[in-house]
Write a protein that holds these residues in place. Structure first.
Motif, mmCIF file in Angstrom:
data_model
loop_
_atom_site.group_PDB
_atom_site.id
_atom_site.type_symbol
_atom_site.label_atom_id
_atom_site.label_comp_id
_atom_site.label_asym_id
_atom_site.label_seq_id
_atom_site.Cartn_x
_atom_site.Cartn_y
_atom_site.Cartn_z
ATOM 1 N N UNK A 1 0.870 -1.183 0.000
ATOM 2 C CA UNK A 1 0.000 0.000 0.000
ATOM 3 C C UNK A 1 0.906 1.232 0.000
ATOM 4 N N UNK A 2 0.812 2.044 -1.043
ATOM 5 C CA UNK A 2 1.640 3.246 -1.157
ATOM 6 C C UNK A 2 0.774 4.476 -0.912
ATOM 7 N N UNK A 3 1.185 5.318 0.010
ATOM 8 C CA UNK A 3 0.399 6.504 0.360
ATOM 9 C C UNK A 3 1.308 7.718 0.479
ATOM 10 N N UNK A 4 0.946 8.773 -0.193
ATOM 11 C CA UNK A 4 1.688 10.029 -0.084
ATOM 12 C C UNK A 4 1.085 10.825 1.062
ATOM 13 N N UNK A 5 1.477 10.497 2.279
ATOM 14 C CA UNK A 5 0.853 11.097 3.450
ATOM 15 C C UNK A 5 1.812 11.148 4.630
ATOM 16 N N UNK A 6 1.684 12.186 5.422
ATOM 17 C CA UNK A 6 2.313 12.204 6.745
ATOM 18 C C UNK A 6 1.530 11.211 7.596
ATOM 19 N N UNK A 7 2.244 10.294 8.253
ATOM 20 C CA UNK A 7 1.561 9.195 8.923
ATOM 21 C C UNK A 7 2.308 8.795 10.190
ATOM 22 N N UNK A 8 1.601 8.770 11.327
ATOM 23 C CA UNK A 8 0.180 9.083 11.474
ATOM 24 C C UNK A 8 -0.098 10.579 11.365
ATOM 25 N N UNK A 9 -1.340 10.886 11.086
ATOM 26 C CA UNK A 9 -1.768 12.263 10.912
ATOM 27 C C UNK A 9 -3.145 12.453 11.530
ATOM 28 N N UNK A 10 -3.439 13.686 11.927
ATOM 29 C CA UNK A 10 -4.752 13.995 12.493
ATOM 30 C C UNK A 10 -5.845 14.073 11.432
ATOM 31 N N UNK A 11 -5.443 14.042 10.154
ATOM 32 C CA UNK A 11 -6.414 14.176 9.071
ATOM 33 C C UNK A 11 -7.119 12.848 8.807
ATOM 34 N N UNK A 12 -8.339 12.946 8.248
ATOM 35 C CA UNK A 12 -9.193 11.770 8.092
ATOM 36 C C UNK A 12 -8.592 10.722 7.166
ATOM 37 N N UNK A 13 -7.819 11.160 6.147
ATOM 38 C CA UNK A 13 -7.278 10.158 5.219
ATOM 39 C C UNK A 13 -6.301 9.216 5.927
ATOM 40 N N UNK A 14 -5.622 9.699 6.970
ATOM 41 C CA UNK A 14 -4.718 8.829 7.725
ATOM 42 C C UNK A 14 -5.476 7.729 8.436
ATOM 43 N N UNK A 15 -6.603 8.077 9.050
ATOM 44 C CA UNK A 15 -7.440 7.073 9.707
ATOM 45 C C UNK A 15 -7.975 6.083 8.681
ATOM 46 N N UNK A 16 -8.378 6.582 7.522
ATOM 47 C CA UNK A 16 -8.909 5.707 6.478
ATOM 48 C C UNK A 16 -7.861 4.696 6.023
ATOM 49 N N UNK A 17 -6.631 5.154 5.862
ATOM 50 C CA UNK A 17 -5.533 4.255 5.476
ATOM 51 C C UNK A 17 -5.289 3.215 6.572
ATOM 52 N N UNK A 18 -5.239 3.679 7.813
ATOM 53 C CA UNK A 18 -4.949 2.780 8.938
ATOM 54 C C UNK A 18 -6.024 1.712 9.103
ATOM 55 N N UNK A 19 -7.297 2.120 9.020
ATOM 56 C CA UNK A 19 -8.389 1.157 9.198
ATOM 57 C C UNK A 19 -8.461 0.180 8.022
ATOM 58 N N UNK A 20 -8.112 0.660 6.829
ATOM 59 C CA UNK A 20 -8.069 -0.239 5.670
ATOM 60 C C UNK A 20 -7.018 -1.317 5.879
ATOM 61 N N UNK A 21 -5.823 -0.915 6.307
ATOM 62 C CA UNK A 21 -4.743 -1.884 6.524
ATOM 63 C C UNK A 21 -5.088 -2.842 7.654
ATOM 64 N N UNK A 22 -5.652 -2.324 8.733
ATOM 65 C CA UNK A 22 -6.048 -3.177 9.851
ATOM 66 C C UNK A 22 -7.033 -4.251 9.392
ATOM 67 N N UNK A 23 -8.038 -3.840 8.622
ATOM 68 C CA UNK A 23 -9.059 -4.783 8.173
ATOM 69 C C UNK A 23 -8.496 -5.795 7.177
ATOM 70 N N UNK A 24 -7.650 -5.347 6.252
ATOM 71 C CA UNK A 24 -7.033 -6.278 5.303
ATOM 72 C C UNK A 24 -6.136 -7.287 6.030
ATOM 73 N N UNK A 25 -5.454 -6.824 7.072
ATOM 74 C CA UNK A 25 -4.611 -7.720 7.863
ATOM 75 C C UNK A 25 -5.454 -8.806 8.533
ATOM 76 N N UNK A 26 -6.626 -8.415 9.017
ATOM 77 C CA UNK A 26 -7.526 -9.400 9.629
ATOM 78 C C UNK A 26 -8.003 -10.436 8.606
ATOM 79 N N UNK A 27 -7.985 -10.042 7.338
ATOM 80 C CA UNK A 27 -8.379 -10.974 6.272
ATOM 81 C C UNK A 27 -7.169 -11.741 5.725
ATOM 82 N N UNK A 28 -6.108 -11.791 6.515
ATOM 83 C CA UNK A 28 -4.910 -12.578 6.217
ATOM 84 C C UNK A 28 -4.177 -12.090 4.966
ATOM 85 N N UNK A 29 -4.157 -10.778 4.790
ATOM 86 C CA UNK A 29 -3.354 -10.162 3.738
ATOM 87 C C UNK A 29 -2.150 -9.501 4.392
ATOM 88 N N UNK A 30 -0.973 -9.814 3.901
ATOM 89 C CA UNK A 30 0.247 -9.198 4.417
ATOM 90 C C UNK A 30 0.417 -7.832 3.741
#
Length: 390
Positions: free
Chosen positions: A5-34
């Motif tokens: 997953x490639x993201x042009x973002x300061x991370x972590x960040x207080x902006x909503x796109x950072x949370x969206x990226x983090x929750x996406x990765x968390x959920x994909x990880x739960x689905x056994x994706x590295x």
């Protein structure tokens, strides 16, 4: 399955796109994706790890690539903002291209499609996630070429689906997957009076909660005007904003200048504290205004899904993008850009708690179908199918 997953973002960040990226990765990880997150090496002001900052069930350890990060010049020279962003983006783009050619990751995924402008010529298994659509002719032309070379495109609503299809992309290459709802919020809710005691908020007033950033397009200034039309037993609480975007102080100045004593500005809060603020609220607001096509048709606010997952009554601007997620019966809709209509919508909710709670339950039912886990499952299936048929 492995995904970069490639993201042009300061991370972590207080902006909503950072949370969206983090929750996406968390959920994909739960689905056994590295999942390997690749981001630019930028100055990060947050001292917590991504897992702590976003209150995740897993930790995220990003891979950092070089870029020219001169954003420290923005504060003394705000007119340089676009130049500084372009400089950082272009240098990171070249780093991403080199990384992709050397390390040859199996599958690449991004919500910043222009990062694939070079890689799309030489790499396969590229997947894009679109949250908006370019406004300029040049931007559309570049994106059009990237869309044609991508294996698949994830869009966050059906308005974006139509936009992508209008560029000649076949429907089978597109997945509609709105931002996800964090259902764990409902498990973290506490009694309303307990929450208010913990937060130092009044126990004997109605509380109207706004979560998120303080951009003009989010309607926060409309909410301030609406506060003047609310009764004295109603307090408006603003949680969010960004020091980096310099949008907290201007809002604070308006509150002081207009003596809005019924408005409390809290500022940004860590994710783990958000359930407490939601628990304290009687009604949550989405006062978005129409400034352009994006604000009317493409937005899928993270705060909206948090409100839904927390089972809190919602008052929302009547915008096509918001109605697509909320439906017609799970919120009170009001005319956008209209402080009086917003105030009337808030009072309508506060006067009929039975009906308000009924709408909130329906919103939660919709949120269950929009969970991050459901979204990750659909994305995993979509990527697997797209690679197989490539």
């Amino acid at each position: 399955m492995s995904l970069t997953y490639i993201a042009n973002a300061r991370f972590p960040t207080e902006k909503a796109h950072g949370l969206q990226i983090a929750k996406t990765i968390e959920a994909l990880t739960r689905k056994h994706i590295n999942v390997n997150l690749v981001i630019p090496k930028r100055r990060v002001f947050e001292k917590l790890s991504p897992g702590e900052f976003y209150d995740l069930s897993c930790e995220i350890k990003p891979i950092y690539l070089p870029c020219i990060d001169w954003f420290f010049l923005y504060k003394p020279f705000p007119r340089l903002g676009r130049f500084l962003y372009a400089l950082e983006t272009i240098t990171f783009l070249f780093s991403v291209t080199i990384f992709g050619l050397i390390h040859l990751p199996a599958t690449l995924f991004t919500r910043d499609p222009y990062l694939f402008v070079l890689l799309s010529f030489v790499r396969k298994n590229l997947f894009l996630e679109l949250h908006t659509f370019p406004k300029t002719t040049a931007g559309k032309a570049v994106l059009r070429q990237i869309l044609k070379r991508a294996n698949g495109i994830v869009v966050t609503n059906r308005f974006l689906l139509k936009k992508v299809e209008s560029e000649g992309v076949a429907e089978e290459k597109i997945l509609v997957a709105p931002n996800g709802a964090d259902l764990s919020l409902s498990e973290k809710m506490i009694p309303k009076l307990t929450a208010r005691q913990q937060l130092g908020l009044p126990r004997n007033q109605h509380i109207v909660l706004y979560l998120g950033n303080f951009y003009v397009s989010k309607g926060v200034y409309v909410l301030l005007e609406a506060a003047n039309n609310l009764s004295k037993n109603v307090k408006v609480v603003l949680v969010g904003g960004s020091e980096a975007d310099r949008n907290i102080e201007p809002l604070k100045s308006v509150i002081v200048k207009n003596s809005l004593t019924q408005v409390t500005l809290i500022g940004f809060q860590e994710r783990r504290r958000i359930p407490t603020y939601l628990s304290a609220a009687d009604v949550c607001v989405l006062p978005n205004i129409v400034t352009d096509e994006e604000s009317e048709f493409f937005t899928t606010p993270m705060k909206m899904l948090d409100y839904m997952a927390a089972k809190r009554p919602i008052v929302a601007s009547d915008l096509p993008a918001l109605r697509e997620i909320l439906g017609d019966e799970s919120a009170v809709f009001v005319r956008p850009n209209d402080p009086q209509a917003l105030a009337e919508g808030i009072l309508r909710v506060l006067k009929d708690s039975i009906k308000a709670n009924s709408r909130a339950k329906l919103a939660y039912f919709l949120a269950e179908g929009l969970s991050w886990d459901n979204r990750a499952r659909r994305i995993k299936m979509f990527i697997g199918k797209s690679i197989t048929h490539a």
